[in-house]
Write a protein that holds these residues in place. Sequence first.
Motif, PDB file in Angstrom:
ATOM      1  N   LEU A  12       0.823  -1.213   0.000  1.00 25.61           N
ATOM      2  CA  LEU A  12       0.000   0.000   0.000  1.00 25.61           C
ATOM      3  C   LEU A  12       0.859   1.266   0.000  1.00 25.61           C
ATOM      4  CD1 LEU A  12      -2.945  -1.009   2.357  1.00 25.61           C
ATOM      5  CD2 LEU A  12      -2.984  -0.742  -0.113  1.00 25.61           C
ATOM      6  N   ILE A  13       1.967   1.225   0.742  1.00 20.48           N
ATOM      7  CA  ILE A  13       2.865   2.398   0.742  1.00 20.48           C
ATOM      8  C   ILE A  13       3.349   2.653  -0.688  1.00 20.48           C
ATOM      9  CG2 ILE A  13       5.116   3.281   1.518  1.00 20.48           C
ATOM     10  CD1 ILE A  13       4.636   1.780   4.162  1.00 20.48           C
ATOM     11  N   ASN A  14       3.761   1.566  -1.354  1.00 22.91           N
ATOM     12  CA  ASN A  14       4.248   1.674  -2.733  1.00 22.91           C
ATOM     13  C   ASN A  14       3.130   2.164  -3.656  1.00 22.91           C
ATOM     14  OD1 ASN A  14       5.978   1.193  -4.999  1.00 22.91           O
ATOM     15  ND2 ASN A  14       4.821  -0.670  -5.370  1.00 22.91           N
ATOM     16  N   TYR A  15       1.919   1.657  -3.431  1.00 23.85           N
ATOM     17  CA  TYR A  15       0.770   2.014  -4.265  1.00 23.85           C
ATOM     18  C   TYR A  15       0.459   3.511  -4.145  1.00 23.85           C
ATOM     19  CZ  TYR A  15      -4.160   2.253  -5.635  1.00 23.85           C
ATOM     20  OH  TYR A  15      -5.352   2.605  -6.212  1.00 23.85           O
ATOM     21  N   PHE A  16       0.403   4.006  -2.896  1.00 26.02           N
ATOM     22  CA  PHE A  16       0.084   5.425  -2.710  1.00 26.02           C
ATOM     23  C   PHE A  16       1.217   6.325  -3.218  1.00 26.02           C
ATOM     24  CE2 PHE A  16      -2.975   3.679   0.432  1.00 26.02           C
ATOM     25  CZ  PHE A  16      -4.114   4.176  -0.190  1.00 26.02           C
ATOM     26  N   ASN A  28      12.340  -0.531  -8.346  1.00 21.40           N
ATOM     27  CA  ASN A  28      11.662   0.004  -7.163  1.00 21.40           C
ATOM     28  C   ASN A  28      12.454  -0.339  -5.906  1.00 21.40           C
ATOM     29  OD1 ASN A  28       9.734   1.227  -5.688  1.00 21.40           O
ATOM     30  ND2 ASN A  28       8.063  -0.114  -6.273  1.00 21.40           N
ATOM     31  N   GLU A  29      13.706   0.113  -5.877  1.00 24.71           N
ATOM     32  CA  GLU A  29      14.636  -0.385  -4.856  1.00 24.71           C
ATOM     33  C   GLU A  29      14.379   0.150  -3.449  1.00 24.71           C
ATOM     34  OE1 GLU A  29      18.081   0.791  -6.941  1.00 24.71           O
ATOM     35  OE2 GLU A  29      18.405  -1.162  -7.836  1.00 24.71           O
ATOM     36  N   ASP A  30      13.757   1.316  -3.365  1.00 27.87           N
ATOM     37  CA  ASP A  30      13.546   1.902  -2.039  1.00 27.87           C
ATOM     38  C   ASP A  30      12.765   0.972  -1.121  1.00 27.87           C
ATOM     39  OD1 ASP A  30      14.859   4.070  -2.803  1.00 27.87           O
ATOM     40  OD2 ASP A  30      13.133   5.388  -3.033  1.00 27.87           O
ATOM     41  N   TYR A  31      11.768   0.311  -1.699  1.00 31.36           N
ATOM     42  CA  TYR A  31      10.905  -0.542  -0.883  1.00 31.36           C
ATOM     43  C   TYR A  31      11.342  -2.002  -0.920  1.00 31.36           C
ATOM     44  CZ  TYR A  31       7.988   3.595  -1.126  1.00 31.36           C
ATOM     45  OH  TYR A  31       7.538   4.882  -1.044  1.00 31.36           O
ATOM     46  N   ASN A  32      11.684  -2.482  -2.126  1.00 30.06           N
ATOM     47  CA  ASN A  32      11.932  -3.930  -2.193  1.00 30.06           C
ATOM     48  C   ASN A  32      13.221  -4.358  -1.507  1.00 30.06           C
ATOM     49  OD1 ASN A  32      13.931  -3.607  -4.191  1.00 30.06           O
ATOM     50  ND2 ASN A  32      12.436  -3.775  -5.838  1.00 30.06           N
ATOM     51  N   ILE A  33      14.187  -3.446  -1.368  1.00 27.43           N
ATOM     52  CA  ILE A  33      15.430  -3.859  -0.682  1.00 27.43           C
ATOM     53  C   ILE A  33      15.125  -4.199   0.783  1.00 27.43           C
ATOM     54  CG2 ILE A  33      16.241  -1.522  -0.045  1.00 27.43           C
ATOM     55  CD1 ILE A  33      19.073  -2.642  -0.656  1.00 27.43           C
ATOM     56  N   VAL A  57      14.314  -4.190  13.504  1.00 28.19           N
ATOM     57  CA  VAL A  57      14.719  -2.780  13.655  1.00 28.19           C
ATOM     58  C   VAL A  57      16.102  -2.555  13.030  1.00 28.19           C
ATOM     59  CG1 VAL A  57      15.376  -1.035  15.371  1.00 28.19           C
ATOM     60  CG2 VAL A  57      13.265  -2.298  15.652  1.00 28.19           C
ATOM     61  N   GLN A  58      16.997  -3.513  13.217  1.00 28.89           N
ATOM     62  CA  GLN A  58      18.336  -3.360  12.615  1.00 28.89           C
ATOM     63  C   GLN A  58      18.261  -3.337  11.084  1.00 28.89           C
ATOM     64  OE1 GLN A  58      21.680  -5.517  14.936  1.00 28.89           O
ATOM     65  NE2 GLN A  58      19.813  -6.579  15.471  1.00 28.89           N
ATOM     66  N   ILE A  59      17.374  -4.178  10.518  1.00 31.47           N
ATOM     67  CA  ILE A  59      17.222  -4.186   9.053  1.00 31.47           C
ATOM     68  C   ILE A  59      16.596  -2.872   8.591  1.00 31.47           C
ATOM     69  CG2 ILE A  59      16.065  -5.324   7.099  1.00 31.47           C
ATOM     70  CD1 ILE A  59      16.410  -7.963   8.588  1.00 31.47           C
ATOM     71  N   LEU A  60      15.692  -2.340   9.418  1.00 34.24           N
ATOM     72  CA  LEU A  60      15.080  -1.043   9.091  1.00 34.24           C
ATOM     73  C   LEU A  60      16.152   0.055   9.031  1.00 34.24           C
ATOM     74  CD1 LEU A  60      12.163   0.231   8.787  1.00 34.24           C
ATOM     75  CD2 LEU A  60      12.443   0.941  11.143  1.00 34.24           C
ATOM     76  N   PHE A  61      17.047   0.039  10.014  1.00 37.94           N
ATOM     77  CA  PHE A  61      18.150   1.016  10.010  1.00 37.94           C
ATOM     78  C   PHE A  61      19.020   0.837   8.771  1.00 37.94           C
ATOM     79  CE2 PHE A  61      17.946   1.059  14.900  1.00 37.94           C
ATOM     80  CZ  PHE A  61      17.142   2.189  14.896  1.00 37.94           C
ATOM     81  N   LEU A  62      19.231  -0.419   8.408  1.00 39.11           N
ATOM     82  CA  LEU A  62      20.046  -0.724   7.225  1.00 39.11           C
ATOM     83  C   LEU A  62      19.368  -0.192   5.960  1.00 39.11           C
ATOM     84  CD1 LEU A  62      22.549  -2.445   6.269  1.00 39.11           C
ATOM     85  CD2 LEU A  62      20.930  -4.250   5.830  1.00 39.11           C
ATOM     86  N   GLY A  63      18.057  -0.450   5.856  1.00 36.99           N
ATOM     87  CA  GLY A  63      17.303   0.009   4.690  1.00 36.99           C
ATOM     88  C   GLY A  63      17.274   1.523   4.579  1.00 36.99           C
ATOM     89  N   MET A  64      17.398   2.203   5.724  1.00 41.26           N
ATOM     90  CA  MET A  64      17.373   3.667   5.713  1.00 41.26           C
ATOM     91  C   MET A  64      18.551   4.250   4.936  1.00 41.26           C
ATOM     92  SD  MET A  64      16.041   4.441   9.553  1.00 41.26           S
ATOM     93  CE  MET A  64      16.622   6.116   9.680  1.00 41.26           C
ATOM     94  N   PHE A  65      19.675   3.536   4.919  1.00 42.34           N
ATOM     95  CA  PHE A  65      20.842   4.029   4.179  1.00 42.34           C
ATOM     96  C   PHE A  65      20.527   4.174   2.691  1.00 42.34           C
ATOM     97  CE2 PHE A  65      23.466   2.017   7.691  1.00 42.34           C
ATOM     98  CZ  PHE A  65      23.711   3.230   8.295  1.00 42.34           C
ATOM     99  N   ASN A  66      19.709   3.251   2.174  1.00 41.91           N
ATOM    100  CA  ASN A  66      19.330   3.318   0.759  1.00 41.91           C
ATOM    101  C   ASN A  66      18.446   4.531   0.481  1.00 41.91           C
ATOM    102  OD1 ASN A  66      19.253   2.236  -1.881  1.00 41.91           O
ATOM    103  ND2 ASN A  66      17.163   1.579  -1.491  1.00 41.91           N
ATOM    104  N   ILE A  67      17.605   4.858   1.470  1.00 42.42           N
ATOM    105  CA  ILE A  67      16.719   6.011   1.303  1.00 42.42           C
ATOM    106  C   ILE A  67      17.522   7.315   1.358  1.00 42.42           C
ATOM    107  CG2 ILE A  67      14.710   7.211   2.291  1.00 42.42           C
ATOM    108  CD1 ILE A  67      13.810   4.443   3.327  1.00 42.42           C
ATOM    109  N   TYR A  68      18.595   7.319   2.162  1.00 42.03           N
ATOM    110  CA  TYR A  68      19.429   8.519   2.294  1.00 42.03           C
ATOM    111  C   TYR A  68      19.899   9.016   0.927  1.00 42.03           C
ATOM    112  CZ  TYR A  68      19.969   8.019   7.366  1.00 42.03           C
ATOM    113  OH  TYR A  68      19.761   7.951   8.709  1.00 42.03           O
TER     114      TYR A  68
END
Lengths: 276, 270
Positions: A30-34, A61-66, B171-182
């Motif tokens: 849903l996040i990806n959809y919106f 779509n790497e932001d979400y799928n990673i 939570v650790q994976i979430l922190f890891l994924g945040m680097f990609n968003i940066y």
Amino acid sequence: MVKSVKTQMYAIFQRSSPYIVFMILLTFVLINYFHNLSQYKGCYIFEIVNPLRLSILEATNEDYNIMLIQYLPFMLVLPAGFSFVRDIETREIVYISMRVSKIKYYIGKFIAVFLSTFIVFVLPLFIEMLLNNIAFTMEARGNPFNISEISSNYMNMVDKYFLSDLYITHPYLYYCLFVCVFGAVAGTFAVFTLSLSMFIKSSMKAFLFLPAYLFTCGLNIITENLHTDVSTNYYYYLRFFDSANKNGIAYACIIGSVFLLSLIIVCIKSKTCKVI
Amino acid sequence: MYILLCLIIAFIWSGIKIFNFSGVEEDIYLSDLVLKLAFDNADFFVGAVLDMAIDLIPVFLFQMVFGMYIYRHFCVTGIYFFIRCDNRKSWFLKETFKLLGFSHLYQTAILIFSMIILIFISDFKIDMCGIVLVLYYVIIYSMWLFVTCLIINCIALKLGSVFAYVSVIGVQILFLGMFNIYEKYVSMDGSQLLINDIWLKLNPLSGLVFKWHSSLFENVNNKINIFHIIYDFNETVAILCVLAIFFVVLGMELVKRQDIIDENREIGGI
């Protein structure tokens, strides 16, 4: 056998864990959809990407799928991986194996775990396909790279897709097939965890996260250390429309072997194990 | 058994990590080794994040084994154990020190095994910069393992081991994924860096990436500080120490209040 599978699937879906995993996946979807809705709001058809390529598991779509795929080794154990351990804990193993036979209990457990995990992982992706097709027109032919479909760059990229011929002729069938492959891989690792939980007695439930995690990590380490051109990282195999260098047949063989190994373990256990 | 497990995992991981150095004909310094073990490929794009996920494997493995080091006493023969334990707080403190010892042993073993393997396969040299980095490596990584394992144990006491693992590792994976968003949303290069380094510091996992840190020692700073920001190792050490003290105190309270005549918390326990 059908009765055994039904009873066990009913028991699995009475627990909260399959629904939690389903909700996590649906949240990602849903996040990806919106995000897509806001991105393509007010755009012309020729600017909109094909609805199939707006999926959360689309390669670009790497932001979400990673993040989703990093969670995967842990998430795929949750819906039904602990099912056998819970049956021992609640003594349900005695109840079900007395009603159907012991062998039917074990084989039924194998099928039920595979099917439950498959459903939990596949359903959100089909919901996503439905939502995308309702919100974005099916006539949109764009791609995330913004290049022409007949350009050589695009054609070279498409050639690298696993079963690229199917994608060119029947993109929807290709998408459905890959969603099912995603579900089947999840189901395979769930039954792998199940078989090891039957084989190795551990005093802690949490240890059951280890087999799937170690296996997927092992595959990832191979790429990092051997510096091969062909990636073995499961991340590149589970994404849709991925043009990374990979060997789909070898990967299918590995997953197939894991499935067979799990089945053999369950069959052996069904013949040797004493229920009470 | 736990010591043996520590050493086996450390040995296997050192072998895997050092395999990358095989075939390098130049001199390999101790500082290169430490940077290799401390998220050497860290960056803000997908490939780097995937490499960082691989570097987290020894951390996750340690957490899976030692995340139940204290909690297990409440699962198997809990009643028999605790009716003989007069002061549960001091018992918990003793256990946390053991856990800290194991985490130190684990990190030291990874380093020593890696050094031994490197001595055999290449020209390995010890430099001053490396000695400083080794010190910080052992302290920061073992404190991270200690704090996370303590959190897993504390959550497991209340909500069970499965939830504890899923939440802490999640939570650790979430922190890891945040680097990609940066990469997309937070500019990490040029003039914006001075403003945005706060995002880097807010992600606790950055504390494990040595090349983003700064140091008071100039030669160490030149070797690591690729963003040219002020992010001292001592900051990370201080934060981890505060967290460790907080969770030790919290754990002592939880253990004191924990009902030992509870239902079967895990498989086959009492």
